[in-house]
Design an enzyme around this catalytic site. Structure first.
Site, PDB file in Angstrom:
ATOM      1  N   HIS A 112       0.880  -1.189   0.000  1.00 23.56           N
ATOM      2  CA  HIS A 112       0.000   0.000   0.000  1.00 23.56           C
ATOM      3  C   HIS A 112       0.909   1.228   0.000  1.00 23.56           C
ATOM      4  O   HIS A 112       1.693   1.419  -0.916  1.00 23.56           O
ATOM      5  CB  HIS A 112      -0.926  -0.115   1.213  1.00 23.56           C
ATOM      6  CG  HIS A 112      -2.050   0.871   1.255  1.00 23.56           C
ATOM      7  ND1 HIS A 112      -2.441   1.624   0.188  1.00 23.56           N
ATOM      8  CD2 HIS A 112      -2.895   1.220   2.275  1.00 23.56           C
ATOM      9  CE1 HIS A 112      -3.469   2.387   0.538  1.00 23.56           C
ATOM     10  NE2 HIS A 112      -3.755   2.169   1.803  1.00 23.56           N
ATOM     11  N   HIS A 117      -2.402  -2.002  -9.824  1.00 26.19           N
ATOM     12  CA  HIS A 117      -3.356  -1.397  -8.910  1.00 26.19           C
ATOM     13  C   HIS A 117      -4.619  -2.223  -8.904  1.00 26.19           C
ATOM     14  O   HIS A 117      -5.017  -2.742  -9.937  1.00 26.19           O
ATOM     15  CB  HIS A 117      -3.677   0.045  -9.343  1.00 26.19           C
ATOM     16  CG  HIS A 117      -4.260   0.851  -8.241  1.00 26.19           C
ATOM     17  ND1 HIS A 117      -5.591   0.815  -7.943  1.00 26.19           N
ATOM     18  CD2 HIS A 117      -3.681   1.698  -7.357  1.00 26.19           C
ATOM     19  CE1 HIS A 117      -5.809   1.608  -6.919  1.00 26.19           C
ATOM     20  NE2 HIS A 117      -4.676   2.157  -6.535  1.00 26.19           N
ATOM     21  N   ASP A 170       2.727   5.656  -6.827  1.00 24.63           N
ATOM     22  CA  ASP A 170       3.985   5.533  -6.084  1.00 24.63           C
ATOM     23  C   ASP A 170       5.216   5.411  -6.961  1.00 24.63           C
ATOM     24  O   ASP A 170       6.334   5.481  -6.467  1.00 24.63           O
ATOM     25  CB  ASP A 170       3.919   4.305  -5.160  1.00 24.63           C
ATOM     26  CG  ASP A 170       3.016   4.562  -3.977  1.00 24.63           C
ATOM     27  OD1 ASP A 170       3.026   5.703  -3.500  1.00 24.63           O
ATOM     28  OD2 ASP A 170       2.312   3.639  -3.557  1.00 24.63           O
TER      29      ASP A 170
END
Ligand code: ACO
Length: 441
Positions: free
Chosen positions: A284, A323, A379
């Site tokens: 995460h 994702h 990210d």
């Protein structure tokens, strides 16, 4: 003043309006059930009415990781993962990132509407005047080892805040609830800054009320001997955009955690501390830290093919890729790439950028990644920016947590005010022993 919980979900097709139903035939009994479809979903409790006998506990749905289970109705954030769309309260993320400030967006998430100029001034003033933390908090931050991960420090300090504000338990009252929301958004950067300064052995820097939310955070991170810290406006704005991009993402792992804890009517500090814990995980919010470590481990462009092969053989995951919801390019990754250009103008180019760009290029052309619909997520590039700005990798998930706090709180409050919500309590499929006895051994 009652807090507006927001506008109704935007322009989603409402199956209810068309009176749609699902007909299910139970082959065990031959019985047929007609189940209403509301908002594109059936209620799992309708399936639970399907039984083979009076003592049958009823049919359950098995859905590890909640792949196809909506646990809430929400008007906060809309995502279309196939089309790469992200909207807060109906506004596209691209417009918010370009034209708004982080506190403006926080107001939007929490109150359902962008603030008027007057409301924004009052909101900013309120946040600015709650950035200080109790002096005793410094004492227990001092108690952490010098190499304590700042995410662990953040999580425990946020949890501890509930002991400083016992009125936080009064979650049903609008005024104390609002006060804790303000405190949490205001104090996250202070705790984050203190956690960093403790790790490097520098004296804590107190908040400066003349600076913006992000400018003040940079001040608490980097100020040394100067009388007044003067943040670089490009870096200040870049951080603002990054916080906006991270501010909410509907029912992700940490937000669901906050909602689950909130469903037990815990105070918001306990709920948000649990959210920080979930965000800490490498799958995460911890992924941005892992991306940097991965790029450093790859080390040079010529070693990328070898790394890709290891990923394809299942030995590793390509961090910052993939994702649960986005099966096309994450819209936040696209904005972040632009922010990176602005930041590198000031800081100089991050040498790992070449590896990241080449890795992305190769992965986007490779059959494995194409067929698995794996694209860069938020990210993939955020860590490169944070590193260029001087943040150590351990601080990356902390930065994510600061940005995500208004989203957590908006979702926590929405859950609290939703009459449909109950204490979260999933069912299980028991696969263990049938009854047995010690005397049987
Ligand atoms: N690298 C290689 N393969 C991957 C990756 C990856 N990053 N992500 C998924 N896959 C593959 C899986 O091996 C699986 O392949 P298979 O069907 O052949 O077995 C398939 O894609 C589906 O993967 P799942 O794990 O089932 O997908 P899920 O939706 O559960 O996982 C997740 C999503 C956790 C984000 C995953 O893509 C991942 O681990 N990514 C790397 C970590 C990361 O970047 N996390 C940040 C997410 S964004 C955020 O939280 C802010």
């Amino acid at each position: 003043m009652a807090i507006d919980t927001g506008t109704p979900p935007v322009a989603l097709p409402r199956a209810t309006d068309r009176g749609e139903t699902l007909t299910v035939r139970d082959d065990r009994t031959g019985k047929t059930y007609v189940i209403p479809i509301h908002d594109g979903a059936i209620r799992a409790t309708e399936l639970n009415k399907i039984r083979t006998a009076a003592d049958d506990p009823g049919l359950l749905t098995y859905d590890p990781g909640f792949m196809a289970t909506a646990a809430v109705k929400s008007a906060v954030t809309y995502i279309d993962g196939d089309a790469g769309i992200l909207r807060y309260r109906g506004y596209p993320i691209e417009e918010l990132a370009e034209k708004c400030g982080f506190l403006e967006v926080s107001h939007l998430l929490l109150e359902g509407e962008l603030p008027t100029d007057q409301e924004l001034a009052a909101w900013q003033d309120d946040i600015t005047h709650h950035t200080f933390i109790h002096e005793n908090i410094k004492k227990f931050i001092d108690g952490f080892r010098h190499d304590a991960h700042p995410m662990g420090v953040l999580m425990s300090t946020v949890a501890a805040l509930s002991t400083f504000y016992p009125e936080a338990k009064r979650i049903s009252d609008v005024a104390p609830r609002h006060k804790q929301i303000v405190r949490l958004i205001a104090k996250m950067p202070t705790i984050a800054g203190f956690a960093y300064r403790h790790a490097v052995g520098l004296p804590y820097v107190y908040p400066d009320n003349d600076l913006s939310y992000t400018g003040n955070f940079l001040n608490m991170m980097w100020k040394t001997t100067e009388l007044k810290y003067d943040p670089d406006p490009i870096l200040e704005r870049a951080l603002e955009v990054l916080f906006i991009l991270h501010a909410d993402h509907e029912q992700n792992c940490s937000t669901s955690t906050v909602r689950v804890v909130g469903s037990a009517r815990s105070d918001p500090y306990s709920a948000v501390a649990a959210g920080v814990g979930a965000l800490y995980g490498p799958l995460h919010g911890g992924a941005n830290e892992q991306v940097l470590r991965m790029l450093e481990e790859i080390g040079s462009v010529d070693r990328i093919p070898e790394h890709i092969e290891r990923v394809k053989s299942g030995e590793l995951r390509l961090m910052g890729f993939g994702h649960r919801v986005y099966k096309s390019y994450d819209p936040r990754a696209r904005i972040i790439k632009k922010v990176a250009d602005d930041v590198f103008e000031v800081t100089g180019r991050n040498p790992l950028l070449d590896i990241a760009l080449e890795l992305e290029k190769i992965a986007l052309e490779d059959d494995y990644f194409v067929s698995h619909k794996l694209y860069p997520n938020v990210d993939f590039y955020s860590g490169l920016i944070y590193q260029a700005m001087g943040f150590p990798v351990e601080m990356f998930p902390v930065l994510f947590a600061i940005g995500r706090t208004p989203g957590w709180l908006a979702q926590w409050q929405e859950g609290l005010l939703d009459p449909d919500q109950k204490i979260a309590r999933p069912r299980q499929l028991y696969i263990g022993h049938a009854e047995r006895h010690l005397d049987d051994v």
